[in-house]
Design a protein around this motif. Structure first.
Motif, short mmCIF file in Angstrom:
data_model
loop_
_atom_site.label_atom_id
_atom_site.label_comp_id
_atom_site.label_asym_id
_atom_site.label_seq_id
_atom_site.Cartn_x
_atom_site.Cartn_y
_atom_site.Cartn_z
N GLU A 133 63.95 46.65 49.10
CA GLU A 133 64.00 46.15 47.73
C GLU A 133 63.63 47.25 46.73
OE1 GLU A 133 61.31 42.89 47.77
OE2 GLU A 133 62.59 41.61 49.01
N GLU A 134 62.61 48.04 47.07
CA GLU A 134 62.13 49.06 46.14
C GLU A 134 62.91 50.36 46.22
OE1 GLU A 134 57.95 49.69 46.46
OE2 GLU A 134 57.43 47.64 45.84
N TYR A 135 63.50 50.65 47.39
CA TYR A 135 64.23 51.89 47.58
C TYR A 135 65.60 51.61 48.20
CZ TYR A 135 59.53 53.81 46.94
OH TYR A 135 58.28 54.11 46.45
N PRO A 136 66.45 50.88 47.49
CA PRO A 136 67.74 50.45 48.07
C PRO A 136 68.68 51.59 48.44
CG PRO A 136 67.69 50.04 45.70
CD PRO A 136 66.30 50.43 46.09
N LYS A 137 68.49 52.77 47.83
CA LYS A 137 69.40 53.89 48.10
C LYS A 137 68.92 54.77 49.25
CE LYS A 137 71.26 54.11 43.40
NZ LYS A 137 71.50 54.99 42.21
N GLU A 138 67.70 54.54 49.71
CA GLU A 138 67.17 55.35 50.82
C GLU A 138 67.73 54.84 52.15
OE1 GLU A 138 65.41 58.07 50.77
OE2 GLU A 138 65.07 58.10 48.59
N THR A 139 68.31 55.75 52.92
CA THR A 139 68.92 55.35 54.20
C THR A 139 67.97 55.51 55.37
OG1 THR A 139 69.85 57.57 54.50
CG2 THR A 139 71.22 55.93 53.38
N ARG A 191 66.83 46.53 61.93
CA ARG A 191 67.34 45.20 61.61
C ARG A 191 67.91 45.14 60.18
NH1 ARG A 191 65.31 40.16 63.83
NH2 ARG A 191 63.57 41.36 64.69
N VAL A 192 67.35 45.97 59.30
CA VAL A 192 67.85 46.01 57.92
C VAL A 192 68.75 47.23 57.70
CG1 VAL A 192 65.92 44.68 57.01
CG2 VAL A 192 65.76 47.19 57.08
N HIS A 193 69.23 47.81 58.79
CA HIS A 193 70.25 48.87 58.76
C HIS A 193 69.77 50.15 58.08
CE1 HIS A 193 72.81 45.60 60.07
NE2 HIS A 193 72.56 44.93 58.95
N ARG A 194 68.53 50.53 58.41
CA ARG A 194 68.00 51.80 57.96
C ARG A 194 67.57 52.62 59.18
NH1 ARG A 194 69.67 49.34 54.14
NH2 ARG A 194 68.97 49.46 51.96
N VAL A 209 60.29 58.45 51.55
CA VAL A 209 59.39 57.30 51.61
C VAL A 209 58.76 57.28 53.00
CG1 VAL A 209 59.13 54.81 51.27
CG2 VAL A 209 60.95 56.04 50.06
N ILE A 210 57.48 56.99 53.06
CA ILE A 210 56.76 56.98 54.35
C ILE A 210 56.07 55.63 54.51
CG2 ILE A 210 54.97 58.09 55.74
CD1 ILE A 210 55.59 60.56 53.67
N PRO A 213 51.27 62.86 45.80
CA PRO A 213 52.52 62.59 45.08
C PRO A 213 53.59 61.88 45.92
CG PRO A 213 52.55 64.83 45.88
CD PRO A 213 51.22 64.25 46.31
N TYR A 214 53.27 61.40 47.10
CA TYR A 214 54.30 60.89 48.02
C TYR A 214 54.47 59.37 47.91
CZ TYR A 214 53.17 65.52 49.64
OH TYR A 214 52.91 66.87 49.66
N ASN A 215 55.71 58.93 48.12
CA ASN A 215 56.02 57.50 48.09
C ASN A 215 55.67 56.88 49.44
OD1 ASN A 215 57.25 57.61 45.47
ND2 ASN A 215 59.09 58.46 46.42
#
Length: 249
Positions: A115-121, A143-146, A193-194, A212-214
């Motif tokens: 939801e927060e990072y929809p473009k991150e694969t 399961r969510v295709h990432r 994102v971690i 500074p990391y997500n």
């Protein structure tokens, strides 16, 4: 006590304390009665989760958790929350013990990521050896295709030291080590994102957030969800209906 939820905790105790502290400090209050109603089961005697997952000859932690859930179910809480990622190894078995909604912390966190990072694969994952070994978060992410990035062979020993040697054994957070892990995951392995796949890592984020990391912090997320649901139920919503939006399949 009316309208309360049950926390199945103690895995470990300091991490559970962090979760309780979050819900107590984040709920908006003007008087004592504005705080949330909950029962904390701090079962510090639950056998080590990673030890059993990696070696089934070790004590099985399911039976302790089974007793905790069945004992609390007799009190009819509005929902269950279990602030330990690795213990979700037995989530299906524990949730099947009762008809009371049982939140899946890992699943909720993964859905928050998309939801927060929809473009991150892909997402970087740091967690206990048990969670990594049994693909607990990996399966939820797929399961969510990432995709999942675990980093190189130097990462897990650093994570294990932070979780076990520092937090579980000494009760302290090595903020420098935590930041070093995040930096390597970002710089060396391209993780924008971690995901913090252990509640001790969530404690590290609480105590050393100046980086500074997500990050996706499941314990922080489940704390916010707990508050949201508890307040909706207090205001008259049916518990099953309130929890429905977070009961991802």
């Amino acid at each position: 006590m009316k309208h309360f939820f049950s926390i199945i905790g103690g895995m470990g105790t300091i991490a559970t304390e962090s979760y309780v502290r979050l819900i107590n400090h984040r709920v908006k209050i003007a008087k004592d009665q504005d705080y949330l109603n909950y029962i904390l089961v701090n079962d510090a005697q639950v056998p080590d989760r990673t030890a059993y997952i990696k070696d089934h000859s070790k004590p099985n932690f399911f039976y302790d958790l089974q007793d905790d859930v069945l004992g609390q179910a007799k009190l009819n809480p509005d929902f269950f929350v279990m602030p330990c990622n690795t213990a979700h190894y037995f989530y299906d078995d524990l949730a099947a013990l009762t008809d009371i909604p049982f939140l899946h912390m890992m699943r909720i966190a993964v859905h928050r990521f998309i939801e927060e990072y929809p473009k991150e694969t892909k997402i970087g994952l740091i967690a206990t050896e048990g969670s990594i070994y049994d693909h607990l978060y990996e399966d939820e992410i797929h399961r969510v295709h990432r995709d999942v990035e675990f980093g190189g062979p130097e990462i897990q020993p650093m994570v294990t030291k932070l979780i076990y040697r520092d937090i579980k054994e000494k009760g302290v957070v090595d903020g420098k080590l935590y930041h070093q892990i995040l930096q390597k995951m970002h710089d060396d392995y391209g993780c924008n994102v971690i995901l913090l796949g252990c509640t001790e890592l969530s404690l590290a984020q609480e105590k050393a957030p100046d980086h500074p990391y997500n990050v996706i912090d499941p314990q922080s997320i489940i704390a916010d969800v707990s508050i949201e649901l508890a307040l909706k139920i207090r205001n008259g919503m049916d518990p099953a209906e309130a929890c429905k939006k977070y009961m991802y399949k």
